[in-house]
Every structure is written in structure tokens, then in C-alpha cells.
Design an enzyme around this catalytic site. Sequence first.
Site, PDB file in Angstrom:
ATOM      1  N   MET A  74      34.269  39.697  39.278  1.00  0.00           N
ATOM      2  CA  MET A  74      34.300  39.373  40.713  1.00  0.00           C
ATOM      3  C   MET A  74      35.637  39.812  41.299  1.00  0.00           C
ATOM      4  SD  MET A  74      32.067  35.979  41.323  1.00  0.00           S
ATOM      5  CE  MET A  74      33.319  34.785  40.918  1.00  0.00           C
ATOM      6  N   ALA A  77      39.869  40.346  41.592  1.00  0.00           N
ATOM      7  CA  ALA A  77      41.089  39.566  41.334  1.00  0.00           C
ATOM      8  C   ALA A  77      41.447  39.711  39.852  1.00  0.00           C
ATOM      9  CB  ALA A  77      40.918  38.097  41.723  1.00  0.00           C
ATOM     10  N   HIS A 112      40.541  40.427  32.202  1.00  0.00           N
ATOM     11  CA  HIS A 112      39.544  41.447  32.561  1.00  0.00           C
ATOM     12  C   HIS A 112      39.896  42.792  31.919  1.00  0.00           C
ATOM     13  CE1 HIS A 112      39.285  38.746  36.219  1.00  0.00           C
ATOM     14  NE2 HIS A 112      38.029  38.803  35.847  1.00  0.00           N
ATOM     15  N   MET A 146      43.827  32.716  30.688  1.00  0.00           N
ATOM     16  CA  MET A 146      43.976  33.485  31.928  1.00  0.00           C
ATOM     17  C   MET A 146      42.740  33.316  32.792  1.00  0.00           C
ATOM     18  SD  MET A 146      45.985  36.924  31.160  1.00  0.00           S
ATOM     19  CE  MET A 146      47.585  36.859  30.390  1.00  0.00           C
ATOM     20  N   SER A 157      41.437  33.893  37.226  1.00  0.00           N
ATOM     21  CA  SER A 157      41.808  34.220  38.610  1.00  0.00           C
ATOM     22  C   SER A 157      42.243  32.947  39.344  1.00  0.00           C
ATOM     23  CB  SER A 157      40.627  34.837  39.352  1.00  0.00           C
ATOM     24  OG  SER A 157      40.111  35.889  38.591  1.00  0.00           O
TER      25      SER A 157
HETATM   26  O1  PAF Z   1      32.532  35.904  35.198  1.00  0.00           O
HETATM   27  C1  PAF Z   1      32.448  36.414  36.333  1.00  0.00           C
HETATM   28  O2  PAF Z   1      33.391  36.992  36.842  1.00  0.00           O
HETATM   29  C2  PAF Z   1      31.146  36.293  37.091  1.00  0.00           C
HETATM   30  O3  PAF Z   1      30.527  35.075  36.867  1.00  0.00           O
HETATM   31  C3  PAF Z   1      30.176  37.457  36.818  1.00  0.00           C
HETATM   32  C4  PAF Z   1      29.720  37.485  35.367  1.00  0.00           C
HETATM   33  C5  PAF Z   1      30.847  38.778  37.164  1.00  0.00           C
HETATM   34  C6  PAF Z   1      28.924  37.314  37.688  1.00  0.00           C
HETATM   35  O4  PAF Z   1      29.247  37.301  39.046  1.00  0.00           O
END
Ligand code: PAF
Length: 283
Positions: A30, A32, A37, A188, A190
Site C-alpha cells: 500500500m 509508504a 517492503h 518495521m 508504515s
Molecule cells: O499488507 C499490505 O500492505 C496490504 O494489506 C496488501 C497485502 C497490499 C493488500 O492491500
Amino acid sequence: MQTARELKVLRNSVAALRSDGSTIALVPTMGALHEGHLTLVRQARTAADHVVASIFVNPRQFGEGEDLDAYPRQLQRDSELLEAEGVALLWAPLPNEVYPDGYATNISVAGVSEGLCGGDRPGHFDGVATVVCKLFNQVQPDMAFFGEKDWQQLAVIRRMARDLDLTRPHVEAIHGVPIVREEDGLAMSSRNAYLSAEQRQQAAALPRAMRDAIATLAAGGEAQAALDELRRALLRGGFDSVDYAEMRDADSLVPLNQDNGNARLFAAARIGGTRLIDNMAVA
Ligand code: PAF
């Protein structure tokens, strides 16, 4: 790195990446973006020829009163970070490419969605399952990578993909990537960006109290007593409230009152307006 904001552009770009038989890994996010990530992206790069990352702040997984409007949106910065990690294609769909007018379909996964974050955030996992199913169908990757920090989310996605036959031919493997932690142990997230300096220091009580509970269990302590002490330690450490502190089977997420050899500890607690979650293997 290419960026696609419309489905037809995405489809053409994915087809071009695949034209020589290359494999594709999807890293749904999502935005940020933080080190957690980027770790998913790095793992994905080792497993597939090309990585497609998606950034979409999914309104269907935010409940009433949750932070949808406040959720950090920083597409330019995120895009630079992904490019630097060698991502081939960014899928940052316009909202109506995901939920066109009249959108009416919901995916609900029973069992693993219940309790823990599913109890505190009704409808949250329906929103996650629905958007991830859409992302899988849109990108049609060979594999996908998710962080283990959202362990229940990973369990929901795995069950959904198995039940709806998404695991073949589109998504051969759904990989969970271990939690990336700050030096003081805080996972970690967001959401850590919402914490004041003082709250950020106090937040380290979450992993600390969980590790202490696991040590108590390893020393033969009774589970309920360890979980009660975990709750008290969080409140003493500066958290305002505890949403849950539970031990469950790591795969089925069935609640446990003693370690079955596959147990995991799950906790969620609030500090200021911010809700933090964590999970750890008991063994
Ligand atoms: O973990 C996330 O960032 C969200 O829940 C995802 C898997 C991208 C679905 O919107």
C-alpha cells in the site's frame, strides 16, 4: 522501471516481460515503503526473473474511523525506492481500475480471518482477500511475496488462493518473508511513522514483552499466566490498551492454551492513536 496506472497498460507490460518465458514475482503493497517492503522486493528478485510491485491504498480494508485519509501516500518517493531495487514494473492502479463503478463482489475467508485483527477490525480481511485476489488476477504472477509481520493476513491469502484455485496456474507460490526489525526489536511498519519520539521508545515494549512471555513458556510457565503478564507489561511500558495477546497454531490459527510445537504468539496494542501488531514463534 515502467509504471502502469491502467489495466490495459499493465497487461501489455506484463506480456512484454513474459515474452521470453521469464517468470514474474508480485510484491503487493500500500506504499509508504520501508525496509520491510524492500526486503520483500529483494527476496522476490532472487526467486523470479522480474519483480512487479503494486502500490494501492485499498479502501475496502480500512474500517470506519480507521486512518484511510491519513494513510501516507508518497508515490514519487516509493517509485524511486522501487526503481533502485531493480523492480521492472510498478502497478499503481487508479482507483476505478480496481473498483469500477458498481463494483459488487466481496471475498470472505472464514476461520483464519476470525479473531485477532479480524476481531478488532471487522471486514478488514474481506477487503484484503478481495484486493489481493484482484491483484493476482490483474498481474497473474508466478509467485507473490508478503511480510510475516501480518501473519494472519498471510494465512488468509494462502487459504483464499488455495480455495479459489489461484495457486495454479497463476500464483505458484505465496512466500512469507520474516519480519524486519529495528535495532530495539520493534517490527518495521508504515504505522511507526505516526509515533512521537517518546511513543517510539515506548513501542519497543511490544517485542520485549513478547520475548519475555516466550521465555516464560520455554521455562515451563503456564500459557494464560504468561499472556496476562504480557498484557500487564505492555500497559506498564506505555501502551494505552491491549487489543489482544494470544497464542495460536501458526497455520490454522486455532487458539491454543498450551504449546503444541507449532505455536505462535500474537499481540496488538495501542499507543496514542496508533495500533501496533507483532507475532513471534513460541518454539
Ligand atoms: O499488507 C499490505 O500492505 C496490504 O494489506 C496488501 C497485502 C497490499 C493488500 O492491500
